[in-house]
Design a protein around this motif. Structure first.
Motif, PDB file in Angstrom:
ATOM      1  N   SER A  49       0.819  -1.216   0.000  1.00 45.55           N
ATOM      2  CA  SER A  49       0.000   0.000   0.000  1.00 45.55           C
ATOM      3  C   SER A  49       0.851   1.263   0.000  1.00 45.55           C
ATOM      4  O   SER A  49       0.425   2.307  -0.495  1.00 45.55           O
ATOM      5  N   ALA A  50       2.066   1.157   0.555  1.00 42.42           N
ATOM      6  CA  ALA A  50       2.910   2.341   0.717  1.00 42.42           C
ATOM      7  C   ALA A  50       3.792   2.632  -0.497  1.00 42.42           C
ATOM      8  O   ALA A  50       4.172   3.780  -0.724  1.00 42.42           O
ATOM      9  N   ILE A  51       4.130   1.592  -1.278  1.00 44.80           N
ATOM     10  CA  ILE A  51       5.009   1.782  -2.438  1.00 44.80           C
ATOM     11  C   ILE A  51       4.151   2.034  -3.680  1.00 44.80           C
ATOM     12  O   ILE A  51       3.297   1.215  -4.021  1.00 44.80           O
ATOM     13  N   PRO A  52       4.342   3.143  -4.353  1.00 45.34           N
ATOM     14  CA  PRO A  52       3.525   3.454  -5.536  1.00 45.34           C
ATOM     15  C   PRO A  52       3.594   2.347  -6.592  1.00 45.34           C
ATOM     16  O   PRO A  52       4.679   1.938  -6.996  1.00 45.34           O
ATOM     17  N   GLY A  53       2.429   1.861  -6.992  1.00 47.15           N
ATOM     18  CA  GLY A  53       2.352   0.881  -8.068  1.00 47.15           C
ATOM     19  C   GLY A  53       2.762  -0.528  -7.711  1.00 47.15           C
ATOM     20  O   GLY A  53       2.855  -1.397  -8.592  1.00 47.15           O
ATOM     21  N   ALA A  54       3.015  -0.806  -6.433  1.00 51.29           N
ATOM     22  CA  ALA A  54       3.468  -2.144  -6.040  1.00 51.29           C
ATOM     23  C   ALA A  54       2.386  -3.189  -6.287  1.00 51.29           C
ATOM     24  O   ALA A  54       1.194  -2.915  -6.139  1.00 51.29           O
ATOM     25  N   TRP A  55       2.819  -4.373  -6.665  1.00 49.64           N
ATOM     26  CA  TRP A  55       1.918  -5.511  -6.809  1.00 49.64           C
ATOM     27  C   TRP A  55       1.852  -6.260  -5.483  1.00 49.64           C
ATOM     28  O   TRP A  55       2.837  -6.335  -4.747  1.00 49.64           O
ATOM     29  N   LEU A  56       0.685  -6.833  -5.201  1.00 52.05           N
ATOM     30  CA  LEU A  56       0.532  -7.713  -4.046  1.00 52.05           C
ATOM     31  C   LEU A  56      -0.143  -8.993  -4.530  1.00 52.05           C
ATOM     32  O   LEU A  56      -1.262  -8.962  -5.029  1.00 52.05           O
ATOM     33  N   ILE A  57       0.570 -10.121  -4.391  1.00 52.71           N
ATOM     34  CA  ILE A  57       0.046 -11.422  -4.782  1.00 52.71           C
ATOM     35  C   ILE A  57      -0.106 -12.271  -3.527  1.00 52.71           C
ATOM     36  O   ILE A  57       0.873 -12.547  -2.831  1.00 52.71           O
ATOM     37  N   GLN A  58      -1.339 -12.685  -3.243  1.00 54.26           N
ATOM     38  CA  GLN A  58      -1.616 -13.543  -2.102  1.00 54.26           C
ATOM     39  C   GLN A  58      -2.034 -14.933  -2.609  1.00 54.26           C
ATOM     40  O   GLN A  58      -2.957 -15.044  -3.412  1.00 54.26           O
ATOM     41  N   PHE A  59      -1.346 -15.952  -2.125  1.00 57.71           N
ATOM     42  CA  PHE A  59      -1.685 -17.324  -2.474  1.00 57.71           C
ATOM     43  C   PHE A  59      -2.616 -17.882  -1.398  1.00 57.71           C
ATOM     44  O   PHE A  59      -2.207 -18.052  -0.242  1.00 57.71           O
ATOM     45  N   LYS A  60      -3.845 -18.146  -1.789  1.00 60.10           N
ATOM     46  CA  LYS A  60      -4.862 -18.580  -0.841  1.00 60.10           C
ATOM     47  C   LYS A  60      -4.475 -19.901  -0.182  1.00 60.10           C
ATOM     48  O   LYS A  60      -4.130 -20.880  -0.866  1.00 60.10           O
ATOM     49  N   ASN A  61      -4.522 -19.916   1.152  1.00 62.47           N
ATOM     50  CA  ASN A  61      -4.263 -21.093   1.994  1.00 62.47           C
ATOM     51  C   ASN A  61      -2.807 -21.569   1.959  1.00 62.47           C
ATOM     52  O   ASN A  61      -2.489 -22.595   2.561  1.00 62.47           O
ATOM     53  N   ALA A  62      -1.930 -20.846   1.292  1.00 63.71           N
ATOM     54  CA  ALA A  62      -0.518 -21.234   1.251  1.00 63.71           C
ATOM     55  C   ALA A  62       0.188 -20.746   2.517  1.00 63.71           C
ATOM     56  O   ALA A  62      -0.212 -19.751   3.120  1.00 63.71           O
ATOM     57  N   THR A  63       1.255 -21.434   2.899  1.00 61.38           N
ATOM     58  CA  THR A  63       1.985 -21.101   4.113  1.00 61.38           C
ATOM     59  C   THR A  63       3.260 -20.323   3.781  1.00 61.38           C
ATOM     60  O   THR A  63       3.462 -19.868   2.654  1.00 61.38           O
ATOM     61  N   HIS A  64       4.126 -20.219   4.784  1.00 66.58           N
ATOM     62  CA  HIS A  64       5.400 -19.523   4.626  1.00 66.58           C
ATOM     63  C   HIS A  64       6.225 -20.141   3.497  1.00 66.58           C
ATOM     64  O   HIS A  64       6.965 -19.444   2.804  1.00 66.58           O
ATOM     65  N   LEU A  65       6.098 -21.450   3.322  1.00 66.77           N
ATOM     66  CA  LEU A  65       6.886 -22.166   2.317  1.00 66.77           C
ATOM     67  C   LEU A  65       6.080 -22.396   1.048  1.00 66.77           C
ATOM     68  O   LEU A  65       6.143 -23.460   0.436  1.00 66.77           O
ATOM     69  N   LEU A  66       5.327 -21.398   0.631  1.00 66.04           N
ATOM     70  CA  LEU A  66       4.461 -21.576  -0.540  1.00 66.04           C
ATOM     71  C   LEU A  66       5.266 -21.896  -1.795  1.00 66.04           C
ATOM     72  O   LEU A  66       4.761 -22.549  -2.712  1.00 66.04           O
ATOM     73  N   MET A  67       6.533 -21.471  -1.855  1.00 66.62           N
ATOM     74  CA  MET A  67       7.326 -21.791  -3.048  1.00 66.62           C
ATOM     75  C   MET A  67       7.608 -23.283  -3.128  1.00 66.62           C
ATOM     76  O   MET A  67       7.836 -23.816  -4.210  1.00 66.62           O
ATOM     77  N   ASN A  68       7.601 -23.974  -1.969  1.00 67.27           N
ATOM     78  CA  ASN A  68       7.733 -25.429  -1.961  1.00 67.27           C
ATOM     79  C   ASN A  68       6.404 -26.104  -2.250  1.00 67.27           C
ATOM     80  O   ASN A  68       6.357 -27.156  -2.903  1.00 67.27           O
ATOM     81  N   GLU A  69       5.335 -25.507  -1.754  1.00 64.00           N
ATOM     82  CA  GLU A  69       4.001 -26.073  -1.931  1.00 64.00           C
ATOM     83  C   GLU A  69       3.482 -25.884  -3.348  1.00 64.00           C
ATOM     84  O   GLU A  69       2.826 -26.775  -3.905  1.00 64.00           O
TER      85      GLU A  69
END
Length: 203
Positions: free
Chosen positions: A162-182
């Motif tokens: 919200s603070a950085i102009p134009g920043a993207w926010l991608i939320q992976f539903k139900n994923a944990t801290h290790l979502l890159m492994n999941e």
């Protein structure tokens, strides 16, 4: 690609490495004191880790690069973004905190046995994002977080996005801290989509 607390370069999922390396040359360092690196007796800080990354880029004669930082590595990426914006192209901040002391890993009973990892944790716990500087960021930034991340939660990612102009926010539903492994395929796809995107504004 900057890894998190207690991690070494081998911790990145092979599927992620495979997919990202098809298009980009990857630089995958160990943080100070981990894996193949050494450490002095100086207290660790996120700024020190960021300076180490710049030192590595200088040694490799890399003038400018994209950065992907995970967990503690995302705090290092934040520091790079604020201290060395001219050395960076796009920045991906994955599973981050604005206040390192808010992580469950900093609570009593979660202190790592490994002395180097303990020093890393102490550096992460001291991290505070200077929120007042974020509106002046001109690099393109993407935040990635899992909605079930019980290590850092989602609020810090939302605040920074919200603070950085134009920043993207991608939320992976139900994923944990290790979502890159999941979800290595989906994670890689989002990273590549962001890096491949052509932006007309800013550099």
């Amino acid at each position: 690609m900057i890894l998190g607390l207690g991690g070494t370069m081998d911790c990145w999922p092979q599927e992620v490495i495979k997919r990202l390396s098809e298009k980009y040359l990857l630089i995958i360092p160990d943080n100070r004191g981990m894996g193949y690196t050494t450490a002095s007796e100086k207290a660790f800080t996120c700024k020190m880790f960021a300076d180490d990354i710049i030192g590595l880029l200088d040694a490799l004669k890399v003038k400018k690069t994209h950065v992907l930082g995970f967990s503690m590595g995302s705090m290092i990426a934040q520091n790079l973004l604020l201290e060395y914006p001219g050395r960076l192209n796009k920045v991906i901040i994955y599973a981050t905190l604005t206040d390192g002391s808010k992580s469950p890993l900093s609570l009593e009973g979660n202190i790592p046995g490994d002395p180097v990892v303990r020093r890393q944790l102490e550096a992460a716990v001291r991290w505070r994002t200077p929120m007042d500087k974020l509106p002046y960021v001109t690099n393109h930034v993407m935040l990635i977080v899992g909605t079930s991340d019980n290590v850092v939660g989602v609020e810090s990612s939302k605040m920074i996005a919200s603070a950085i102009p134009g920043a993207w926010l991608i939320q992976f539903k139900n994923a944990t801290h290790l979502l890159m492994n999941e979800l290595p395929v989906e994670f890689s796809r989002v990273v590549l989509m962001f890096l491949d995107e052509t932006f007309e504004l800013n550099n």
